[in-house]
Design a protein around this motif. Structure first.
Motif, PDB file in Angstrom:
ATOM      1  N   UNK A  35     -35.033  30.164 -24.888  1.00  0.00           N
ATOM      2  CA  UNK A  35     -36.231  30.091 -24.499  1.00  0.00           C
ATOM      3  C   UNK A  35     -36.659  31.539 -24.071  1.00  0.00           C
ATOM      4  N   UNK A  36     -35.794  32.284 -23.449  1.00  0.00           N
ATOM      5  CA  UNK A  36     -36.073  33.814 -23.009  1.00  0.00           C
ATOM      6  C   UNK A  36     -37.365  34.120 -22.611  1.00  0.00           C
ATOM      7  N   UNK A  37     -37.497  34.227 -21.277  1.00  0.00           N
ATOM      8  CA  UNK A  37     -38.859  34.698 -20.768  1.00  0.00           C
ATOM      9  C   UNK A  37     -38.905  36.240 -20.937  1.00  0.00           C
ATOM     10  N   UNK A  38     -40.040  36.975 -20.715  1.00  0.00           N
ATOM     11  CA  UNK A  38     -40.068  38.261 -21.091  1.00  0.00           C
ATOM     12  C   UNK A  38     -38.902  39.191 -21.125  1.00  0.00           C
ATOM     13  N   UNK A  39     -38.159  39.263 -19.908  1.00  0.00           N
ATOM     14  CA  UNK A  39     -37.147  40.228 -19.660  1.00  0.00           C
ATOM     15  C   UNK A  39     -35.696  39.595 -19.911  1.00  0.00           C
ATOM     16  N   UNK A  40     -35.917  38.374 -20.396  1.00  0.00           N
ATOM     17  CA  UNK A  40     -34.545  37.506 -19.971  1.00  0.00           C
ATOM     18  C   UNK A  40     -33.505  37.851 -21.064  1.00  0.00           C
ATOM     19  N   UNK A  41     -33.756  38.219 -22.285  1.00  0.00           N
ATOM     20  CA  UNK A  41     -32.943  38.986 -23.356  1.00  0.00           C
ATOM     21  C   UNK A  41     -32.323  40.210 -22.831  1.00  0.00           C
ATOM     22  N   UNK A  42     -33.007  40.993 -22.538  1.00  0.00           N
ATOM     23  CA  UNK A  42     -32.702  42.447 -22.023  1.00  0.00           C
ATOM     24  C   UNK A  42     -31.757  42.291 -20.763  1.00  0.00           C
ATOM     25  N   UNK A  43     -31.999  41.174 -20.131  1.00  0.00           N
ATOM     26  CA  UNK A  43     -31.209  41.381 -18.809  1.00  0.00           C
ATOM     27  C   UNK A  43     -29.602  40.764 -19.096  1.00  0.00           C
ATOM     28  N   UNK A  44     -29.747  39.934 -20.184  1.00  0.00           N
ATOM     29  CA  UNK A  44     -28.694  39.340 -20.510  1.00  0.00           C
ATOM     30  C   UNK A  44     -27.889  40.148 -21.583  1.00  0.00           C
ATOM     31  N   UNK A  45     -28.405  40.950 -22.439  1.00  0.00           N
ATOM     32  CA  UNK A  45     -27.716  41.828 -23.199  1.00  0.00           C
ATOM     33  C   UNK A  45     -27.017  42.871 -22.354  1.00  0.00           C
ATOM     34  N   UNK A  46     -27.563  43.223 -21.097  1.00  0.00           N
ATOM     35  CA  UNK A  46     -27.116  44.463 -20.208  1.00  0.00           C
ATOM     36  C   UNK A  46     -26.158  43.804 -19.194  1.00  0.00           C
ATOM     37  N   UNK A  47     -25.713  42.412 -19.605  1.00  0.00           N
ATOM     38  CA  UNK A  47     -24.816  41.803 -18.496  1.00  0.00           C
ATOM     39  C   UNK A  47     -23.407  42.253 -18.812  1.00  0.00           C
ATOM     40  N   UNK A  80     -11.147  27.336  -9.020  1.00  0.00           N
ATOM     41  CA  UNK A  80     -10.380  28.210  -9.257  1.00  0.00           C
ATOM     42  C   UNK A  80      -9.940  28.392 -10.748  1.00  0.00           C
ATOM     43  N   UNK A  81     -10.408  29.737 -11.213  1.00  0.00           N
ATOM     44  CA  UNK A  81     -10.307  30.224 -12.606  1.00  0.00           C
ATOM     45  C   UNK A  81      -9.150  30.994 -12.880  1.00  0.00           C
ATOM     46  N   UNK A  82      -8.217  31.439 -11.833  1.00  0.00           N
ATOM     47  CA  UNK A  82      -7.199  32.251 -11.938  1.00  0.00           C
ATOM     48  C   UNK A  82      -6.318  31.862 -13.380  1.00  0.00           C
ATOM     49  N   UNK A  83      -6.102  30.779 -13.481  1.00  0.00           N
ATOM     50  CA  UNK A  83      -5.064  30.218 -14.387  1.00  0.00           C
ATOM     51  C   UNK A  83      -5.574  30.464 -15.863  1.00  0.00           C
ATOM     52  N   UNK A  84      -7.035  30.846 -15.774  1.00  0.00           N
ATOM     53  CA  UNK A  84      -7.626  30.966 -17.360  1.00  0.00           C
ATOM     54  C   UNK A  84      -7.880  32.496 -17.623  1.00  0.00           C
ATOM     55  N   UNK A  85      -7.054  33.071 -17.123  1.00  0.00           N
ATOM     56  CA  UNK A  85      -7.354  34.698 -16.955  1.00  0.00           C
ATOM     57  C   UNK A  85      -7.248  35.285 -18.390  1.00  0.00           C
ATOM     58  N   UNK A  86      -6.207  34.444 -19.115  1.00  0.00           N
ATOM     59  CA  UNK A  86      -5.969  35.182 -20.482  1.00  0.00           C
ATOM     60  C   UNK A  86      -6.813  34.335 -21.529  1.00  0.00           C
ATOM     61  N   UNK A  87      -7.813  33.605 -21.222  1.00  0.00           N
ATOM     62  CA  UNK A  87      -8.466  32.691 -21.986  1.00  0.00           C
ATOM     63  C   UNK A  87     -10.000  33.529 -22.364  1.00  0.00           C
ATOM     64  N   UNK A  88     -10.643  33.187 -23.529  1.00  0.00           N
ATOM     65  CA  UNK A  88     -11.824  33.762 -23.965  1.00  0.00           C
ATOM     66  C   UNK A  88     -12.789  32.726 -23.587  1.00  0.00           C
ATOM     67  N   UNK A  89     -13.460  33.017 -22.429  1.00  0.00           N
ATOM     68  CA  UNK A  89     -14.461  32.029 -22.194  1.00  0.00           C
ATOM     69  C   UNK A  89     -15.591  31.942 -22.891  1.00  0.00           C
ATOM     70  N   UNK A  90     -16.314  30.701 -23.216  1.00  0.00           N
ATOM     71  CA  UNK A  90     -17.596  30.634 -23.551  1.00  0.00           C
ATOM     72  C   UNK A  90     -18.490  30.026 -22.871  1.00  0.00           C
ATOM     73  N   UNK A  91     -19.462  30.366 -22.337  1.00  0.00           N
ATOM     74  CA  UNK A  91     -20.361  29.687 -21.318  1.00  0.00           C
ATOM     75  C   UNK A  91     -21.272  28.931 -22.165  1.00  0.00           C
ATOM     76  N   UNK A  92     -21.568  27.771 -21.884  1.00  0.00           N
ATOM     77  CA  UNK A  92     -22.637  27.141 -22.680  1.00  0.00           C
ATOM     78  C   UNK A  92     -23.741  26.317 -21.613  1.00  0.00           C
ATOM     79  N   UNK A  93     -24.809  26.584 -22.101  1.00  0.00           N
ATOM     80  CA  UNK A  93     -25.845  25.871 -21.309  1.00  0.00           C
ATOM     81  C   UNK A  93     -26.830  25.376 -22.212  1.00  0.00           C
ATOM     82  N   UNK A  94     -27.851  24.513 -21.760  1.00  0.00           N
ATOM     83  CA  UNK A  94     -28.765  23.934 -22.756  1.00  0.00           C
ATOM     84  C   UNK A  94     -29.817  24.713 -22.863  1.00  0.00           C
ATOM     85  N   UNK A  95     -30.184  25.850 -22.105  1.00  0.00           N
ATOM     86  CA  UNK A  95     -31.300  26.580 -22.328  1.00  0.00           C
ATOM     87  C   UNK A  95     -31.151  27.970 -21.566  1.00  0.00           C
ATOM     88  N   UNK A  96     -31.404  29.148 -21.988  1.00  0.00           N
ATOM     89  CA  UNK A  96     -31.434  30.310 -21.407  1.00  0.00           C
ATOM     90  C   UNK A  96     -32.880  30.607 -21.174  1.00  0.00           C
TER      91      UNK A  96
END
Ligand code: R5P
Length: 297
Positions: free
Chosen positions: A252-264, A207-223
């Motif tokens: 790591x970005x597979x061939x279209x990975x970066x494009x997909x992310x940029x357009x997200x 339930x993330x409703x209470x964080x509506x005003x926060x600036x989220x930073x998604x962190x993962x070990x690899x993309x």
């Protein structure tokens, strides 16, 4: 004392030159090319006799790099190097850490055996460990693992407005995001991921409703395909959360990975320079240089 010599492959040039400058070690020169039949040719242009040698090679796209790397490690040893160490800022082949189905190769183990046979030690950064607790379960050579948490915190402090919310896309990211959140004294959430296929993931939970005003930073070990990131962005956006940033330690970005992310719809994308990419904003050269200086002093 003779200075260590640092060899690197062309993809690692930018990071390696920084390391050479910071350590003051000698720049190694290596020629790698391929014959028309795809066999590899490797030649060094330094006298390595009685020198410690370091090879910088990030092991993304490992199948395209491993043969030349093994030839290089074997060559410097044969020509009298005192030691041969590998700096693999990104260490590939860690994901197949179990035989999921009958007859499958546990490639992480075999890959580790091959590297261990040619290198005296290994330094890597934030390895993707899931079922293995540490690398010595598969690597038989001494290894040092370096962590980017402090550098990631620094980037977030500089680039993200408060209040910050750290978001982990799946349970595997929990350790990393909870450590970061603790360091930064900010809240975190960990979502759940269902992977239906290499390019098919669903993110849900919490339930993330209470964080509506926060600036989220998604962190993962690899993309890699960026499906995890984009599904997480979609999930947060659907909850009305905006201004989303994401950090992948290893781009790591597979061939279209970066494009997909940029357009997200994501606002900021940052990766470390463990793998050279236009999204590199977090520099690991100090981390590696200090470790090398410690090792050889
Ligand atoms: C998975 O366990 C990892 O931590 C990453 O979430 C995953 O490898 C990212 O892959 P992709 O970008 O292909 O979704």
């Amino acid at each position: 004392m003779t200075k260590p010599i640092i060899f690197y492959f062309s993809q690692e040039e930018s990071l390696s030159l920084k390391i050479i400058k910071k350590t003051g070690y000698k720049q190694g020169k290596v020629t790698v090319r391929h014959f028309p039949d795809e066999e590899s040719f490797v030649q060094i242009h330094n006298n390595v006799k009685n020198h410690d040698t370091v090879i910088v090679c990030s092991l993304n796209e490992p199948d395209t790099k491993i043969i030349a790397l093994l030839f290089l490690m074997d060559l410097v040893r044969e020509l009298g190097a005192k030691s041969v160490g590998l700096v693999a800022p990104y260490l590939g082949y860690l994901r197949q850490d179990k035989r999921f189905n009958k007859g499958e190769s546990i490639t992480s183990k075999t890959f580790a055996k091959i590297i261990s046979a040619y290198s005296d030690w290994i330094i890597t950064i934030d390895p993707h460990l899931h079922r293995y607790k540490t690398l010595d379960e598969i690597y038989s050579i001494p290894f040092t693992v370096l962590y980017t948490a402090d550098l990631v915190c620094e980037w977030i402090y500089k680039h993200i407005q408060k209040p910050v919310l750290i978001v982990g896309p799946d349970l595997g990211s929990k350790q990393m995001v909870s450590d970061l959140a603790k360091k930064m004294k900010v809240p975190y959430i960990v979502l759940r991921k269902k992977r239906m296929g290499d390019k098919d993931v669903e993110i849900f939970g919490t339930d993330i409703d209470k964080y509506k005003d926060y600036k989220p930073v998604i962190v993962d070990d690899m993309i890699s395909t960026a499906n995890t990131m984009t599904a997480t962005i979609k999930h947060l956006s659907a909850k009305g959360i905006e201004q989303i940033a994401c950090i992948g330690i290893h781009g790591v970005f597979t061939i279209d990975g970066y494009e997909i992310l940029k357009n997200s719809g994501v606002k900021k994308i940052a990766t470390t320079n463990t793998i050279s990419h236009s999204t590199n904003q977090i520099d690991v050269s100090d981390l590696i240089s200090y470790e090398l200086i410690k090792r050889f002093s």
